[in-house]
Design an enzyme around this catalytic site. Structure first.
Site, mmCIF file in Angstrom:
data_model
loop_
_atom_site.group_PDB
_atom_site.id
_atom_site.type_symbol
_atom_site.label_atom_id
_atom_site.label_comp_id
_atom_site.label_asym_id
_atom_site.label_seq_id
_atom_site.Cartn_x
_atom_site.Cartn_y
_atom_site.Cartn_z
ATOM 1 N N CYS A 404 0.860 -1.194 0.000
ATOM 2 C CA CYS A 404 0.000 0.000 0.000
ATOM 3 C C CYS A 404 0.888 1.234 0.000
ATOM 4 O O CYS A 404 1.967 1.226 0.592
ATOM 5 C CB CYS A 404 -0.898 0.035 1.239
ATOM 6 S SG CYS A 404 -2.226 -1.177 1.222
ATOM 7 N N GLU A 438 2.267 -3.728 -5.767
ATOM 8 C CA GLU A 438 1.206 -4.724 -5.796
ATOM 9 C C GLU A 438 0.015 -4.185 -6.574
ATOM 10 O O GLU A 438 -0.386 -3.039 -6.411
ATOM 11 C CB GLU A 438 0.797 -5.087 -4.357
ATOM 12 C CG GLU A 438 -0.152 -6.261 -4.259
ATOM 13 C CD GLU A 438 -0.428 -6.630 -2.806
ATOM 14 O OE1 GLU A 438 -1.413 -6.150 -2.237
ATOM 15 O OE2 GLU A 438 0.373 -7.394 -2.241
#
Length: 548
Positions: A404, A438
């Site tokens: 994140c 990601e």
């Protein structure tokens, strides 16, 4: 012109209705986009409607009053048909379309194969497999969209459209001139895309990434073209297209359990230090705190409190003036702290709760043990104030160097986002690895990464100089090793910039004057950079469980 809901008293608006809603656009002009009613509540005998603007990001959702609704174009929700019963018998389910098709095929085969009399002979039957095609493969999105698709494949296609759709290039005829090639690229004309053809050795990842790139200088010193010879088979060719993101062991949200509660913002306002933040999305703070007009957070330990008096009392006991963990970077007023999710669970969980207010594509894990958190702060006389952060897995099988990433709204559009991204790649350089964020990325995250990748790669290509009169050469692998950007991201960025062509058996990258001038202007505005000399970081081998 304002449209009044003159017949609103006779029509009851329910959840699921769609109608135009008045809002201000970026130019502060009135517009009436179509919106869906997600919830209705009554405050002081006045009805409020929570609306989601169709084809807009969820962070623009808001509570509106009835005078902003255009009742003349009200669309009621379609009633869902009840599940029919098979042959009208209770407890029996209708057959699926796939089952019905298979049954009809079997019946046809039996009818054709069964003789009327005599000995039954074995009849060769050709088995036909009925395949169901997922919707994501039928209609792949052509451009990245802010809203999250409903499946992993669709979300991956939305994040890397260039890799999925432009992974092959049509071979140019030998008689085509180089001047026409550069003209096409400078004018920005899109080239026709063709699917990969069997029997050809060129792979989806622009050929072998170990092959040399030759840089040609023309009469105009600002224009250069990069040539790659035809590729050969390599073991790395299977990595040309990124795979779908995994849904386990990461922070990717699969969206399969979304309901009306999580679709709505539940926090009105957050006070963090000297800033008041208006959340964009739902975050699972305790329900008793969501009804408060303001949620107070300690800016050093991120503990949430229900009132200003509670916060003041907490500050007299809170000894922290910086995030817990090790300070691994400091230059000027900017510092980075490394926080272990296992050693500092409370802080890590509070950080995740705060980040969830501004990240919609990620889920929340209370088990923060597998993650490291890198918090960027700005220092003044009162302490180290949080600016943003990124998290990463201690062990990632997909070479993810970011799980994140977030810059808090008061610090956005000031270069801190690229600084976070640059720092994540500096850590990858120290670790001796290439990394990638990601997937899926949010809309703002995708823009930031595309911009960073473009500037980083263009910086390398423009710094190449002739060596002993020979044209400088470089490979995709060398670009990846210099920047620690994964090869797939390097290739997709070159495709995104429309730099790649194919000419006389070679791949060509053409840097036009517009691209060069745009890059130079962007780099002049980029004042914040990471200084590797100020980084004091020793990577750990997290495969040894004792270090957890």
């Amino acid at each position: 012109m304002t449209k009044m809901a003159d017949n609103g008293s006779s029509v009851e608006i329910v959840e699921g209705c769609r109608l135009p809603v008045l809002r201000k656009n970026q130019e502060h002009e009135d517009e009436w986009p179509l919106a869906e009613i997600l919830s209705v509540k009554e405050v002081s005998s006045r009805k409020l409607y929570y609306v989601h603007y169709i084809d807009f990001n969820k962070r623009l959702d808001e509570w509106v009053t009835g005078d902003r609704l255009d009742m003349k174009k009200l669309q009621f929700p379609k009633k869902e048909a009840k599940t029919p019963t098979k042959n009208g018998l209770p407890g029996s389910r209708p057959s699926s379309p796939e089952r019905e098709v298979r049954k009809s095929l079997d019946l046809n085969l039996q009818t054709a194969a069964a003789p009327s009399r005599g000995k039954t002979l074995p009849t060769p039957v050709q088995k036909r497999k009925v395949e169901t095609v997922p919707l994501a493969t039928q209609v792949p999105p052509a451009t990245p969209v802010p809203s999250l698709p409903s499946s992993a494949e669709a979300s991956q296609a939305s994040v890397f459209p260039a890799v999925r759709e432009t992974n092959t290039f049509k071979a140019r005829e030998d008689h085509e001139q180089l001047s026409s090639l550069t003209t096409v690229k400078e004018n920005g004309t899109a080239r026709r895309l063709i699917p990969s053809q069997p029997g050809r050795k060129r792979k989806a990842n622009c050929g072998g990434t170990d092959e040399m790139i030759k840089v040609l200088q023309y009469n105009n010193p600002q224009t250069a073209s990069v040539f790659l010879p035809p590729p050969e088979d390599s073991q790395d060719s299977s990595d040309g297209i990124p795979t779908a993101p995994r849904m386990t062991g990461s922070l990717v949200s699969d969206r399969s359990h979304d309901d009306i509660v999580t679709r709505m913002k539940n926090i009105e306002c957050i006070e963090l230090g000297r800033h008041r933040l208006k959340p964009w999305y739902f975050s699972p703070y305790p329900q008793e705190l969501t009804a408060l007009p303001i949620l107070y957070l300690c800016e050093f330990c991120l503990k949430y409190l229900k009132s200003l008096k509670c916060l003041q009392r907490h500050l007299t006991k809170c000894n922290l003036r910086h995030p817990p963990g090790n300070e691994i970077y400091r230059k000027g007023t900017i510092s980075f702290f490394e926080i272990d999710g296992r050693k500092n669970k409370n802080y890590s969980q509070n950080l995740c709760l705060l980040a969830k207010c501004f990240l919609d594509h990620k889920t929340l894990y209370y088990d923060t043990d597998p993650f490291l958190f890198y918090v960027m702060t700005e220092y003044d006389s009162k302490g180290f104030h949080i600016v943003g952060y990124f998290s990463k897995e201690k062990e990632s099988t997909e070479d993810y160097n970011v799980a994140c990433i977030l810059t808090l709204p008061p610090y956005q559009r000031r270069g801190y986002g690229k600084l976070l991204i640059e720092f994540s790649y500096e850590l990858s350089k120290v670790e001796g690895k290439t990394g990638t964020p990601e997937k899926p990325l949010s809309d703002l995250g995708l823009l930031s990464y595309r911009s960073y990748w473009s500037q980083t790669i263009l910086e390398i290509l423009m710094d190449l100089k002739p060596d002993n009169g020979e044209r400088p050469q470089i490979t995709i692998n060398e670009i990846s090793e210099i920047t620690s950007v994964k090869k797939e991201d390097v290739i997709s960025t070159l495709q995104y910039l429309n730099l790649i062509n194919y000419y006389k058996g070679q791949y060509i990258l053409t840097l036009s004057e517009d691209i060069v001038e745009g890059h130079e202007r962007a780099m002049q505005k980029r004042h914040l950079r990471i200084d590797p000399k100020c980084l004091h970081f020793t990577p750990k081998d997290w495969s040894k469980r004792g270090k957890w």
